[in-house]
Design an enzyme around this catalytic site. Structure first.
Site, short mmCIF file in Angstrom:
data_model
loop_
_atom_site.label_atom_id
_atom_site.label_comp_id
_atom_site.label_asym_id
_atom_site.label_seq_id
_atom_site.Cartn_x
_atom_site.Cartn_y
_atom_site.Cartn_z
CE1 TYR A 24 -23.35 -6.10 -16.16
CE2 TYR A 24 -23.38 -3.74 -15.76
CZ TYR A 24 -22.71 -4.95 -15.75
OH TYR A 24 -21.40 -5.00 -15.37
CG HIS B 194 -9.85 -5.46 -11.14
ND1 HIS B 194 -9.06 -6.20 -10.28
CD2 HIS B 194 -10.24 -6.30 -12.11
CE1 HIS B 194 -9.00 -7.45 -10.71
NE2 HIS B 194 -9.71 -7.54 -11.81
NE ARG C 243 -10.84 -3.58 1.92
CZ ARG C 243 -10.27 -4.78 1.79
NH1 ARG C 243 -10.96 -5.79 1.32
NH2 ARG C 243 -9.02 -4.98 2.11
CD1 TRP D 102 -10.12 0.77 0.86
CD2 TRP D 102 -11.35 0.48 -0.99
NE1 TRP D 102 -9.74 -0.43 0.28
CE2 TRP D 102 -10.48 -0.62 -0.86
CE3 TRP D 102 -12.23 0.52 -2.09
CZ2 TRP D 102 -10.45 -1.68 -1.77
CZ3 TRP D 102 -12.21 -0.53 -3.00
CH2 TRP D 102 -11.32 -1.61 -2.83
CD GLU E 175 -14.15 -11.48 -15.74
OE1 GLU E 175 -13.36 -12.36 -15.32
OE2 GLU E 175 -13.82 -10.60 -16.56
NE ARG F 57 -4.02 -2.42 1.41
CZ ARG F 57 -3.81 -3.70 1.04
NH1 ARG F 57 -2.60 -4.24 1.17
NH2 ARG F 57 -4.80 -4.43 0.55
CG HIS G 297 -10.99 -16.51 -14.29
ND1 HIS G 297 -12.18 -16.16 -13.68
CD2 HIS G 297 -10.58 -15.39 -14.94
CE1 HIS G 297 -12.47 -14.91 -13.95
NE2 HIS G 297 -11.52 -14.41 -14.73
CD GLU G 298 -7.23 -14.90 -16.82
OE1 GLU G 298 -7.67 -14.40 -17.87
OE2 GLU G 298 -7.38 -14.36 -15.71
NE ARG H 91 -15.90 -6.51 -15.76
CZ ARG H 91 -15.34 -6.05 -16.87
NH1 ARG H 91 -14.33 -6.68 -17.41
NH2 ARG H 91 -15.78 -4.95 -17.44
CG HIS I 214 -11.71 -14.44 -19.75
ND1 HIS I 214 -12.96 -13.92 -19.56
CD2 HIS I 214 -11.01 -14.10 -18.63
CE1 HIS I 214 -13.03 -13.31 -18.37
NE2 HIS I 214 -11.85 -13.41 -17.79
O1 X8Z Z 1 -9.10 -10.25 -12.11
C1 X8Z Z 1 -9.48 -11.38 -12.07
C2 X8Z Z 1 -9.03 -12.39 -13.12
C3 X8Z Z 1 -8.81 -11.77 -14.42
S1 X8Z Z 1 -10.29 -11.20 -15.18
C4 X8Z Z 1 -7.74 -13.04 -12.69
N1 X8Z Z 1 -10.29 -11.81 -11.07
C5 X8Z Z 1 -10.71 -10.92 -10.00
C6 X8Z Z 1 -9.54 -10.51 -9.12
O2 X8Z Z 1 -8.46 -11.10 -9.21
O3 X8Z Z 1 -9.72 -9.60 -8.31
C7 X8Z Z 1 -10.85 -13.14 -10.93
C8 X8Z Z 1 -11.60 -13.12 -9.64
C9 X8Z Z 1 -11.71 -11.69 -9.21
ZN ZN Z 2 -11.48 -12.72 -15.87
#
Ligand code: X8Z
Ligand code: ZN
Length: 629
Positions: free
Chosen positions: A240, A528, A504, A500, A428, A203, A399-400, A537, A403
């Site tokens: 949406y 993100h 939380r 924030w 996702e 952080r 997960h990947e 998502r 996609h």
């Molecule tokens: O960012 C992701 C993936 C790529 S779309 C690895 N995810 C989120 C995160 O890591 O915060 C998957 C679960 C939630």
């Molecule tokens: Zn993803």
């Protein structure tokens, strides 16, 4: 919902999508541009011909032409633009950053032109596809810029820099950290001081993002208002196939369904961590300190399984140690995931996937390690990941690939503007749905374990899955609650951090382990946020994956509890899944959901049914405890 997205502004999920790039060339070629509902101004920039302005009434035929031209332009430019972003993410330095910023700037300009152009047809009655594609054009961007070159450039520069700052992991004073290493400490250490140091160090990178972030919000809001939205959060919520306010209410409705399950888990985990660390560190009446949950953002808790597991002679399978025991390489982990999709009837990934993907963290350069899946053309699919040989990354690989298989399914079937998922939560959810089929039975089938545990292993198995997925739910909800508040001004810049932590605490029952102030910018420590990837998502996906799993299990003829079902090898289930993937975004997501599950609504009963035995057990454990915070 649509995404003309590509990185930066055009960035979608960690799944980078098509039409985005197709935007780029649009500005350079003279595709006819419908300006002001009545004016068509078309001037090749290289020639000195006088501009001709003709007042005309736009018609349905003009709308169709506009859409067709947009699709051609988007398709033409998609690949090159994506390559600029690919190179930046794989070689993070000042040069690639500048190139990506330039590419992002062009893409945003194109996206804004297309969105404004599409608006000109708002008043017309049009056929379903033309209307839907115009909507896709209006909603393609993630951060719209105002129609102003200087601000578009400024926005692209800021977003590129935010992304690079996160990837490099250095403070303003050039002290650098490796997120992977800090995360390993959080996952594996029992030393509270070491946990706190790792948590705090990461952080230290994000405070420098604050000024840029604030300015970015201002510019993007201006751009969103130009497109007719009150702010960028309202713009995001509008994607949406339902009114924006209904979407927010639906998220809350579903949260209400799963909150009791989350609360039971939180209560049990807090009690166990209290036993481990003592009252001074974990109070039984307060939120849990965020550094004790095994993950940098306390967003998923599977790494503290040993601390909270139900007593049992059959503990949950430790996939991390099984991978080590069987000497799996990173590539073998990916091959195993690909093999799951192949067992459902999907074709192998192309050779270029294996040649061009990034699977391991390079030693000699900075890369954006946060996992992502890319489609650079209709034949070029890649992932970019710094794989560790852990159970967690084994799931992320599935997960990947989810996609990539989705991308290929719609890319081969759909028009350019329908090359996306039904909504971003669907994208996702695909790989995560497959992960639910990674059951002990499946692990035995692929030789990762020798013996399948008997039914006494169910509770430990469910606990592990809940620590992975149920723990995530409030985090999946609150990240965008924070951003929606930031975009609409309810959270002013001088309250970024405190707002924030308020969210939380309220949603997760998790608190900062040490005092935080407005000199910190803790949201920026989550990929993100600087990466500008909308986050609702993932909440949607966490619900949808169970709905999909329930349906696919039914199709595969599975009897018995949902958590023991694996669709591995079931071609019927694969066919059903593929049919939905191939629809892309050609229909409202409710139609896609109905085609797949018979339901038109998000429905948390599937996740609740899945975890029912665990919920009963948790409530028994919590009977004498004071839950809540
Ligand atoms: O960012 C992701 C993936 C790529 S779309 C690895 N995810 C989120 C995160 O890591 O915060 C998957 C679960 C939630
Ligand atoms: Zn993803």
């Amino acid at each position: 919902m649509k995404k003309l997205t590509v990185p930066k502004n055009y960035k979608k999920h960690c799944e980078l999508n098509n039409h985005a790039d197709r935007l780029a060339k649009f500005s350079k070629t003279c595709v006819f541009l419908a300006v002001a509902s009545l004016t068509i101004a078309c001037q090749p920039s290289e020639t000195a011909k006088p501009e001709i302005e003709v007042k005309v009434e736009l018609t349905a035929t003009d709308a169709k032409k506009f859409v067709a031209n947009a699709e051609i332009s988007l398709e033409n430019d998609y690949e090159l633009l994506n390559k600029a972003f690919w190179v930046q993410a794989n070689f993070v330095n000042d040069d690639t950053n500048a190139l990506a910023a330039k590419a992002g700037e062009e893409a945003t300009k194109m996206g804004v032109e297309l969105a404004i152009g599409a608006q000109k047809f708002d008043h017309l009655t049009l056929d379903f596809d033309t209307r839907r594609k115009l909507n896709a054009l209006k909603q393609g961007l993630v951060l719209p810029a105002p129609n102003n070159d200087a601000k578009t450039k400024e926005l692209a520069t800021i977003t590129s820099n935010l992304d690079a700052t996160y990837a490099k992991g250095c403070t303003a004073d050039k002290e650098c950290f490796t997120l992977g290493q800090l995360s390993e400490t959080l996952a594996n250490s029992d030393d509270e001081a070491a946990l706190l140091a790792a948590w705090t160090n990461w952080r230290k990178v994000s405070p420098q993002m604050r000024g840029g972030y604030q300015r970015m919000v201002e510019i993007a809001n201006e751009g969103s208002r130009d497109l007719g939205y009150s702010d960028t959060g309202a713009f995001w919520r509008s994607k949406y196939d339902m009114p924006a306010d209904d979407f927010a209410a639906d998220m809350d409705r579903v949260w209400g369904q799963v909150k009791p399950l989350y609360d039971s888990l939180q209560c049990h985990v807090r009690a166990k961590l209290n036993q481990k660390y003592g009252d001074d560190i974990v109070s039984l009446s307060e939120p849990i300190p965020a550094h004790l949950l095994g993950n940098m953002w306390a967003q998923s808790w599977e790494n503290i399984y040993d601390d909270v597991a139900p007593p049992s002679d059959t503990p949950a399978i430790d996939v991390t140690s099984r991978l080590a025991a069987k000497h799996y390489t990173e590539i073998e982990m990916v091959r195993t995931a690909e093999n799951f999709f192949k067992s459902l009837g999907f074709n192998s990934l192309p050779d270029s996937f294996w040649e061009k993907s990034l699977f391991v963290k390079p030693r000699d350069r900075d890369v954006q390690c946060h996992a992502s899946a890319w489609d650079l053309s209709t034949t070029d699919y890649r992932i970019k990941m710094c794989i560790k040989r852990t159970a967690e990354d084994f799931s992320v690989i599935h997960h990947e690939l989810g996609h990539n298989f989705y991308q290929r399914a719609y890319n081969l079937k759909q028009d350019v503007l329908y090359r996306g998922s039904a909504n971003d939560g669907f994208h996702e959810a695909i790989g995560d749905t497959i992960s639910l089929s990674i059951t002990p039975k499946y692990l035995k089938e692929i030789g990762l374990i020798e013996q399948e545990p008997d039914a006494s292993g169910d509770l430990p198995f469910l606990m592990k899955k809940a620590l992975e997925g149920v723990s995530f739910l409030p985090f999946g909800l609150l990240v965008d609650k924070w951003r929606w508040g930031v975009f609409n001004g309810e959270i002013p810049a001088e309250q970024y951090n405190q707002a924030w932590w308020k969210l939380r605490e309220e949603y997760q029952g998790v608190k900062a382990p040490i005092e935080r102030t407005e000199s910190d910018f803790d949201p920026g420590a989550k990929y993100h946020v600087p990466g500008n990837t909308p986050y609702s998502r993932y909440f949607l996906a966490r619900i949808l994956q169970f709905q999909f799993h329930r349906e696919l299990c039914k199709i595969s003829g599975s009897e018995g509890p949902l958590h023991r079902c694996s669709i591995y090898g079931n071609k019927e289930a694969g066919k059903k899944l593929n049919a939905m993937l191939e629809m892309g975004s050609s229909k409202p997501w409710q139609d896609a959901l109905e085609a797949m599950t018979g339901q038109r609504e998000m429905d948390a009963t599937a996740i609740i049914d899945y975890f029912a035995p665990l919920k009963t057990w948790l409530d028994e454990q919590n009977k004498t405890r004071q839950c809540g915070w």
